[in-house]
Write a protein that holds these residues in place. Structure first.
Motif, PDB file in Angstrom:
ATOM      1  N   GLY A  91      37.104  32.241  43.252  1.00  0.00           N
ATOM      2  CA  GLY A  91      36.600  33.543  43.652  1.00  0.00           C
ATOM      3  C   GLY A  91      37.385  34.644  42.961  1.00  0.00           C
ATOM      4  N   PHE A  92      37.009  35.880  43.247  1.00  0.00           N
ATOM      5  CA  PHE A  92      37.766  37.011  42.722  1.00  0.00           C
ATOM      6  C   PHE A  92      37.542  38.234  43.609  1.00  0.00           C
TER       7      PHE A  92
ATOM      8  N   ALA B 277      19.676  39.696  46.253  1.00  0.00           N
ATOM      9  CA  ALA B 277      19.614  39.030  44.952  1.00  0.00           C
ATOM     10  C   ALA B 277      20.811  38.099  44.770  1.00  0.00           C
ATOM     11  N   ILE B 278      20.615  37.038  43.994  1.00  0.00           N
ATOM     12  CA  ILE B 278      21.724  36.132  43.687  1.00  0.00           C
ATOM     13  C   ILE B 278      22.439  36.641  42.438  1.00  0.00           C
ATOM     14  N   LYS B 279      23.737  36.436  42.399  1.00  0.00           N
ATOM     15  CA  LYS B 279      24.582  37.024  41.352  1.00  0.00           C
ATOM     16  C   LYS B 279      25.225  35.928  40.499  1.00  0.00           C
ATOM     17  N   ARG B 280      25.141  36.112  39.192  1.00  0.00           N
ATOM     18  CA  ARG B 280      25.838  35.218  38.267  1.00  0.00           C
ATOM     19  C   ARG B 280      26.809  36.017  37.425  1.00  0.00           C
ATOM     20  N   VAL B 281      28.011  35.482  37.257  1.00  0.00           N
ATOM     21  CA  VAL B 281      29.011  36.128  36.405  1.00  0.00           C
ATOM     22  C   VAL B 281      29.390  35.181  35.280  1.00  0.00           C
ATOM     23  N   SER B 282      29.734  35.768  34.131  1.00  0.00           N
ATOM     24  CA  SER B 282      30.158  34.992  32.963  1.00  0.00           C
ATOM     25  C   SER B 282      31.383  35.656  32.359  1.00  0.00           C
ATOM     26  N   PHE B 283      32.436  34.884  32.145  1.00  0.00           N
ATOM     27  CA  PHE B 283      33.642  35.365  31.492  1.00  0.00           C
ATOM     28  C   PHE B 283      33.596  34.935  30.024  1.00  0.00           C
ATOM     29  N   CYS B 284      33.696  35.913  29.118  1.00  0.00           N
ATOM     30  CA  CYS B 284      33.502  35.662  27.692  1.00  0.00           C
ATOM     31  C   CYS B 284      34.774  35.927  26.900  1.00  0.00           C
TER      32      CYS B 284
ATOM     33  N   GLU C  75      43.042  55.496  47.316  1.00  0.00           N
ATOM     34  CA  GLU C  75      42.318  55.738  46.062  1.00  0.00           C
ATOM     35  C   GLU C  75      41.174  54.769  45.801  1.00  0.00           C
ATOM     36  N   LEU C  76      41.018  53.759  46.627  1.00  0.00           N
ATOM     37  CA  LEU C  76      39.983  52.750  46.407  1.00  0.00           C
ATOM     38  C   LEU C  76      38.607  53.323  46.754  1.00  0.00           C
ATOM     39  N   ARG C  77      37.648  53.171  45.831  1.00  0.00           N
ATOM     40  CA  ARG C  77      36.298  53.685  46.043  1.00  0.00           C
ATOM     41  C   ARG C  77      35.346  52.645  46.605  1.00  0.00           C
ATOM     42  N   LYS C  78      35.574  51.401  46.236  1.00  0.00           N
ATOM     43  CA  LYS C  78      34.677  50.322  46.657  1.00  0.00           C
ATOM     44  C   LYS C  78      35.389  49.009  46.392  1.00  0.00           C
ATOM     45  N   CYS C  79      35.034  47.976  47.136  1.00  0.00           N
ATOM     46  CA  CYS C  79      35.642  46.659  46.903  1.00  0.00           C
ATOM     47  C   CYS C  79      34.675  45.568  47.326  1.00  0.00           C
ATOM     48  N   GLU C  80      34.687  44.465  46.574  1.00  0.00           N
ATOM     49  CA  GLU C  80      33.908  43.276  46.912  1.00  0.00           C
ATOM     50  C   GLU C  80      34.789  42.040  46.768  1.00  0.00           C
ATOM     51  N   ILE C  81      34.622  41.108  47.690  1.00  0.00           N
ATOM     52  CA  ILE C  81      35.229  39.787  47.561  1.00  0.00           C
ATOM     53  C   ILE C  81      34.130  38.828  47.134  1.00  0.00           C
ATOM     54  N   ASN C  82      34.324  38.164  46.007  1.00  0.00           N
ATOM     55  CA  ASN C  82      33.323  37.263  45.438  1.00  0.00           C
ATOM     56  C   ASN C  82      33.769  35.814  45.604  1.00  0.00           C
ATOM     57  N   PHE C  83      32.924  35.020  46.250  1.00  0.00           N
ATOM     58  CA  PHE C  83      33.208  33.596  46.454  1.00  0.00           C
ATOM     59  C   PHE C  83      32.306  32.769  45.539  1.00  0.00           C
ATOM     60  N   VAL C  84      32.903  31.833  44.809  1.00  0.00           N
ATOM     61  CA  VAL C  84      32.121  30.960  43.928  1.00  0.00           C
ATOM     62  C   VAL C  84      31.255  30.025  44.769  1.00  0.00           C
ATOM     63  N   THR C  85      29.960  29.990  44.462  1.00  0.00           N
ATOM     64  CA  THR C  85      29.031  29.106  45.162  1.00  0.00           C
ATOM     65  C   THR C  85      28.495  27.996  44.264  1.00  0.00           C
ATOM     66  N   ASP C  86      28.619  28.179  42.951  1.00  0.00           N
ATOM     67  CA  ASP C  86      28.090  27.209  41.987  1.00  0.00           C
ATOM     68  C   ASP C  86      28.873  27.395  40.691  1.00  0.00           C
ATOM     69  N   ARG C  87      29.521  26.328  40.215  1.00  0.00           N
ATOM     70  CA  ARG C  87      30.328  26.430  38.993  1.00  0.00           C
ATOM     71  C   ARG C  87      29.720  25.659  37.832  1.00  0.00           C
ATOM     72  N   GLN C  88      28.466  25.263  37.959  1.00  0.00           N
ATOM     73  CA  GLN C  88      27.811  24.541  36.871  1.00  0.00           C
ATOM     74  C   GLN C  88      27.724  25.424  35.628  1.00  0.00           C
TER      75      GLN C  88
ATOM     76  N   PHE D  32      27.905  31.165  39.721  1.00  0.00           N
ATOM     77  CA  PHE D  32      27.147  31.941  40.692  1.00  0.00           C
ATOM     78  C   PHE D  32      28.106  32.271  41.832  1.00  0.00           C
ATOM     79  N   VAL D  33      28.014  33.489  42.342  1.00  0.00           N
ATOM     80  CA  VAL D  33      28.952  33.919  43.379  1.00  0.00           C
ATOM     81  C   VAL D  33      28.211  34.619  44.509  1.00  0.00           C
ATOM     82  N   GLU D  34      28.851  34.616  45.670  1.00  0.00           N
ATOM     83  CA  GLU D  34      28.412  35.433  46.802  1.00  0.00           C
ATOM     84  C   GLU D  34      29.358  36.618  46.888  1.00  0.00           C
ATOM     85  N   ALA D  35      28.814  37.813  46.727  1.00  0.00           N
ATOM     86  CA  ALA D  35      29.616  39.035  46.753  1.00  0.00           C
ATOM     87  C   ALA D  35      29.559  39.647  48.153  1.00  0.00           C
ATOM     88  N   VAL D  36      30.736  39.763  48.792  1.00  0.00           N
ATOM     89  CA  VAL D  36      30.817  40.302  50.146  1.00  0.00           C
ATOM     90  C   VAL D  36      31.489  41.674  50.095  1.00  0.00           C
TER      91      VAL D  36
END
Length: 232
Positions: free
Chosen positions: A63-64, A119-126, A36-49, A222-226
Motif C-alpha cells: 500500500g501507500f 471507480a476502480i483504481k490502477r497505479v503503475s510505477f515507471c 498544511e495538509l490539503r488532502k490525504c488517501e491511504i491506498n491498499f493493494v487489492t491486486d498485484r498481477q 489495483f488499489v483501494e483508495a480510502v
C-alpha cells in the motif's frame, strides 16, 4: 500541487488484516492532524498481477499513503512541525527504512462526479528505459504520451505523477537508489472497461508502442483508495 507518496511494505509477521487495522486507526489519526495538509488517501493493494506489456520493476508494496500539499515548502513545514509522528506510527507495521516519492501531479482526465468513490483504481510505477535521461522521460511522458492516452477509450480518469524527489529514511537519494520516474493513475468503471481500454487500437498501436521507447519497467497494482478525513 505537490504529492508525497510513502511506499509501504508490511513487516514480516504482520497480517493483511492487522496492517489495514493499524493504518485505519493509529496511522490515520496521526496523518489527519498534520499541518498544511490539503488532502490525504491511504491506498491498499487489492491486486498485484502484472498487467503490462513491459517487465515488472523493483517496487514491491502492500500500500501507500498519498499526502497532498500546495507546495514543496508546505510539505517540508508540515514534517518540521510534526516531527517523526508519522514514522513512529508506521514503524510497528511496515518495513524500514521508509521510501518516499515526491511528485508533481497532472490531472489529465477527471473522474466524473457520479463515479467518485465507485471507480476502480490502477497505479503503475515507471522507471526509465536504459539510455533515457530524466529530461527525455519528462518530455515524452508529460506531453506526447499524454496526447496518445486520449486516443484510448474505456478509462474514466487519468493522472500523471512526475517524480521530483526521492527520499529513503527522510534523506534525498539518487534515482538509482529508488528507480521510479513517474507514477500513473487510471480509473475504470469495472474490469470490463479495463479490458476494453487495453484492447483499443489507441493503446495497442500507439500508447503502448510509444511507452516502450522511453519506459523501462512498469510495476502495476489495483488499489483501494480510502480518503482520510482531516482534523479541523
Amino acid at each position: 500541487m505537490i504529492s508525497r507518496i510513502s511506499l509501504l511494505k508490511r513487516r514480516e509477521g504482520i497480517s493483511e488484516h492487522a496492517f489495514r487495522e493499524a493504518m485505519m486507526d493509529d496511522v490515520r489519526k496521526v496523518v489527519a492532524s498534520m499541518p498544511e495538509l490539503r488532502k490525504c488517501e491511504i491506498n491498499f493493494v487489492t491486486d498485484r498481477q502484472q498487467r503490462s506489456h513491459l517487465g515488472r520493476g523493483a517496487i514491491d508494496i502492500d500500500g501507500f499513503i498519498e499526502m497532498f500539499f500546495d507546495s514543496y515548502g508546505d510539505m517540508q513545514e508540515a514534517y518540521r512541525q510534526s516531527g517523526d509522528t508519522v514514522l513512529t506510527a508506521l514503524e510497528p507495521i511496515v518495513e524500514t527504512p521508509l521510501s518516499t516519492l515526491v511528485v508533481v501531479k497532472k490531472k489529465d482526465t477527471l473522474v466524473p462526479a457520479y463515479l467518485d468513490g465507485k471507480a476502480i483504481k490502477r497505479v503503475s510505477f515507471c522507471d526509465r528505459k536504459e539510455g533515457v535521461d530524466a529530461m527525455t522521460f519528462h518530455d515524452e511522458w508529460w506531453y506526447t504520451h499524454s496526447v496518445l492516452v486520449k486516443l484510448m477509450s474505456g478509462y474514466c480518469g487519468y493522472n500523471q505523477n512526475l517524480v521530483v524527489d526521492r527520499l529513503v529514511a527522510e534523506k534525498p537519494v539518487h534515482y538509482a537508489d529508488l528507480p521510479v520516474e513517474g507514477m500513473v493513475e487510471f480509473w475504470f468503471e469495472d474490469m470490463d472497461a479495463f479490458d476494453e481500454c487495453c484492447g483499443t487500437a489507441g493503446f495497442k498501436l500507439r500508447a503502448s508502442v510509444h511507452a516502450a521507447e522511453f519506459i523501462g519497467t512498469v510495476t502495476t497494482y489495483f488499489v483501494e483508495a480510502v480518503p482520510v478525513e482531516l482534523a479541523k
